[in-house]
Design a protein around this motif. Sequence first.
Motif, PDB file in Angstrom:
ATOM      1  N   LEU A 159     -38.967 -25.011  64.476  1.00 42.71           N
ATOM      2  CA  LEU A 159     -38.189 -23.994  65.195  1.00 42.71           C
ATOM      3  C   LEU A 159     -38.134 -22.765  64.306  1.00 42.71           C
ATOM      4  N   ALA A 161     -36.528 -19.082  63.872  1.00 47.11           N
ATOM      5  CA  ALA A 161     -35.443 -18.217  64.313  1.00 47.11           C
ATOM      6  C   ALA A 161     -35.892 -16.762  64.214  1.00 47.11           C
ATOM      7  N   TYR A 174     -35.003 -18.419  69.609  1.00 44.49           N
ATOM      8  CA  TYR A 174     -35.490 -19.603  68.915  1.00 44.49           C
ATOM      9  C   TYR A 174     -36.810 -20.031  69.535  1.00 44.49           C
TER      10      TYR A 174
END
Length: 309
Positions: A159, A161, A174
Amino acid sequence: MIRDENIERAAEQVNAVLAGQLRAPHVKAFFHEPTFTATYVVSDDATRRAAIIDSVWDFDQPSGRTSFESADAIIAYVREQGLTIDWILETHAHADHLSAAPYLQEQLGGKLAIGREIVTVQGVFGKIFNEGTEFARDGSQFDRLLEDGETLMIGEIPLIALHVPGHTPADMAYLVGDAAFIGDTMFMPDYGSARADFPGGDARKLYRSVRRLMRLPDQTRVFLCHDYKAPNRDTFVWETTMLAERTANVHLHEDVSEDQFVEMRTQRDATLDMPRLILPSIQVNMRGGHLPPPEEDGHSYLKVPVNVL
């Protein structure tokens, strides 16, 4: 174009999924029609690890009563699927619904994370609500404050950000595998863009944040935080593609200039009412989903600043 290593890395991640080199996440949406909010459970099918993005705590404003009906549906799904929650994520401090993050964390575990600029939001709204020194403005209500480009893991799926300010200073998107959860930046192509007139909002920053997201590959799956049904559309929809956003978004398609967008957004925002739940939502969400501390009688109270917003 100035090189942006974090968005380039995000684009490479999407391409790795498309090439079969990285697993795509499974995405389950829960749509909360009273606030038009989509909550997501994002999971890695192989490891059964997961994250929850943008949860809703049911709140009846006339009575001041709360319930966890929406959150309980998420908990039931997580348990039925045998998932382990590693992260409970907020794309920003929402102005239209209360976060159920603490309740979900109590029931399912996981760490609560939001963008680092939540401290800016806490500073602005701490003044608006005349919070005392007991209200921490350092983001300590959250387990993790995320920087642009920071990577978390959902099982074996990265993931990334991405800081996408404009709607608020703290907005984050995200990217999980090939799935982008873009919060309040864009809506469905036929509906357009998020407002930028809240304290700390900035239409130019929103435009630039969206153009940054639009550098992701066409096939990127895009998941929205809200849908309000565009004119002539009878169903709620909260998933699209980056190609559709880039070519067909009524406010932000690729032929719209920054100045054109800022003029449109500024004029449009001037006609909009404040969100129905903005006052309770911000007071709770800037605290990581917690109510203000109880007063001497054991009850929590939410303030209504008069003639401020």
